[in-house]
Design a protein around this motif. Structure first.
Motif, PDB file in Angstrom:
ATOM      1  N   GLU A 213      -8.450   8.163  -7.701  1.00 53.99           N
ATOM      2  CA  GLU A 213      -7.701   7.273  -6.826  1.00 53.99           C
ATOM      3  C   GLU A 213      -7.334   5.993  -7.561  1.00 53.99           C
ATOM      4  O   GLU A 213      -8.119   5.461  -8.352  1.00 53.99           O
TER       5      GLU A 213
ATOM      6  N   LEU B 195       1.071   2.405  -5.380  1.00 54.50           N
ATOM      7  CA  LEU B 195       2.243   1.928  -4.651  1.00 54.50           C
ATOM      8  C   LEU B 195       2.487   0.427  -4.789  1.00 54.50           C
ATOM      9  O   LEU B 195       3.597  -0.048  -4.535  1.00 54.50           O
TER      10      LEU B 195
ATOM     11  N   SER C 273       0.827  -0.168   0.897  1.00 55.17           N
ATOM     12  CA  SER C 273      -0.316   0.679   1.246  1.00 55.17           C
ATOM     13  C   SER C 273      -0.614   0.721   2.737  1.00 55.17           C
ATOM     14  O   SER C 273      -1.612   1.293   3.145  1.00 55.17           O
TER      15      SER C 273
ATOM     16  N   THR D 269      -3.637   6.635  -2.746  1.00 57.84           N
ATOM     17  CA  THR D 269      -2.834   7.317  -3.768  1.00 57.84           C
ATOM     18  C   THR D 269      -3.712   7.789  -4.928  1.00 57.84           C
ATOM     19  O   THR D 269      -4.677   7.115  -5.306  1.00 57.84           O
TER      20      THR D 269
ATOM     21  N   PRO E 228      -2.498   8.916  -8.535  1.00 54.73           N
ATOM     22  CA  PRO E 228      -1.340   9.115  -9.410  1.00 54.73           C
ATOM     23  C   PRO E 228      -1.626  10.067 -10.562  1.00 54.73           C
ATOM     24  O   PRO E 228      -2.711  10.076 -11.134  1.00 54.73           O
TER      25      PRO E 228
ATOM     26  N   CYS F  68       2.593  11.788  -7.805  1.00 56.22           N
ATOM     27  CA  CYS F  68       1.427  11.186  -7.171  1.00 56.22           C
ATOM     28  C   CYS F  68       1.031  11.954  -5.918  1.00 56.22           C
ATOM     29  O   CYS F  68       1.888  12.392  -5.151  1.00 56.22           O
ATOM     30  N   TRP F  69      -0.278  12.105  -5.716  1.00 53.83           N
ATOM     31  CA  TRP F  69      -0.810  12.567  -4.441  1.00 53.83           C
ATOM     32  C   TRP F  69      -0.951  11.367  -3.505  1.00 53.83           C
ATOM     33  O   TRP F  69      -1.389  10.294  -3.937  1.00 53.83           O
ATOM     34  N   MET F  70      -0.607  11.544  -2.232  1.00 54.04           N
ATOM     35  CA  MET F  70      -0.692  10.471  -1.256  1.00 54.04           C
ATOM     36  C   MET F  70      -1.360  10.968   0.026  1.00 54.04           C
ATOM     37  O   MET F  70      -1.230  12.133   0.387  1.00 54.04           O
TER      38      MET F  70
ATOM     39  N   PHE G 178       6.636   9.965   3.690  1.00 52.39           N
ATOM     40  CA  PHE G 178       6.609  10.008   2.232  1.00 52.39           C
ATOM     41  C   PHE G 178       7.953  10.425   1.629  1.00 52.39           C
ATOM     42  O   PHE G 178       8.213  10.171   0.452  1.00 52.39           O
TER      43      PHE G 178
ATOM     44  N   VAL H 137       9.051   5.783  -6.285  1.00 48.78           N
ATOM     45  CA  VAL H 137       8.124   6.486  -7.173  1.00 48.78           C
ATOM     46  C   VAL H 137       8.835   6.980  -8.431  1.00 48.78           C
ATOM     47  O   VAL H 137       8.294   6.920  -9.534  1.00 48.78           O
TER      48      VAL H 137
ATOM     49  N   TRP I 265      -3.440  15.635   2.111  1.00 49.41           N
ATOM     50  CA  TRP I 265      -2.877  15.102   0.871  1.00 49.41           C
ATOM     51  C   TRP I 265      -1.492  15.693   0.618  1.00 49.41           C
ATOM     52  O   TRP I 265      -1.274  16.884   0.810  1.00 49.41           O
TER      53      TRP I 265
END
Length: 263
Positions: free
Chosen positions: A131, A135, A139, A146, A148, A161-163, A184, A191, A219
């Protein structure tokens, strides 16, 4: 904004005729306006609660931002455009007072059992990525986490990136994976930006999401990059995935203009 009585971060409060934006929905470029992500997520909430025929699958959502969306009561109207046996199309008009400030078109296709030919997803799983604050200021009061894989917001180039979002779009309403995916979908031009924000801005004019299926889980992966011909506009292109694979692809038309000097 959230209070001690209500600690859950949220973008909107439901009123009798519409939705009232909170301070968390604020546009970073305009003090008294709503950002594109909250608008996109609000459209997702309206789509999900509209009561469309459950025998049809959502296959495309397109959103047009029709100028600066004021931070005032936003009232939606759903207009049927096509009511076919195989496809249905709806337009959602979002108004602030008497002015239409945004619109969405929702295309649905009849659900059928057909061959699958999924898009490959080769990125590491979210649990295998550390983590980090990817961003930089977007946030949602800490509700968006996030993890990344590549790039960083405000740095040019492809971003991956995973969010995760643990807040609410509308106060008191649990946020579904579909609504989170709509949120997203607005992040691609940030991004995967192609320029430094202090040199050239890259505000998005629209959002288009082509859904292969409904997203699942907590996620959401965003893999984005931007391409343009040097003539004042560009296209941000995104691939969206969850832990089970790619669920959608999307684009944003980006207006490229002179940036704002950093303080």
């Amino acid at each position: 904004m959230s209070s001690k009585a209500d600690p859950t971060p949220h973008y909107f409060t439901r009123r009798e005729t519409g939705f009232d934006p909170t301070g968390l929905a604020r546009n970073p470029w305009f003090a008294d306006a709503v950002a594109g992500g909250p608008i996109s997520a609000l459209f997702g909430h309206i789509i999900e609660t509209a009561g469309f025929d459950p025998g049809f699958e959502i296959c495309r959502v397109t959103i047009d931002i029709l100028g600066v969306v004021p931070r005032s009561l936003l009232t939606p109207t759903i207009v049927p455009v096509r009511q076919g046996r195989q496809a249905q199309l709806y337009r959602i008009e979002m108004r602030a007072g008497d002015k239409m400030v945004a619109q969405a078109h929702v295309l649905l296709a009849r659900q059928l059992d057909t061959p699958a030919f999924p898009t490959p997803q080769s990125h590491p799983a979210p649990e295998d990525v550390a983590e980090d604050n990817f961003l930089i200021g977007a946030s949602m009061a800490g509700a968006i986490k996030t993890r990344p894989i590549m790039g960083r917001v405000r740095e040019p180039g492809r971003g991956v990136c995973w969010m995760r979002m643990d807040g609410e779009i509308v106060l008191g309403v649990p946020t579904s994976p579909f609504v989170k995916a709509c949120l997203f979908a607005d992040f691609g031009n940030g991004v995967g930006s192609a320029t430094h924000a202090h040199e050239w801005s890259y505000a998005n004019l629209d959002i288009s999401i082509q859904f292969f299926r409904k997203p699942r889980g907590d996620w959401f992966l965003l893999d984005a990059h931007t391409e343009g011909a040097g003539n004042g506009h560009a296209v941000a292109q995104s691939v969206f995935a969850d832990a089970d694979g790619v669920y959608a692809k999307g684009t944003q038309t980006v207006f490229v203009g002179p940036g704002r000097p950093r303080p």
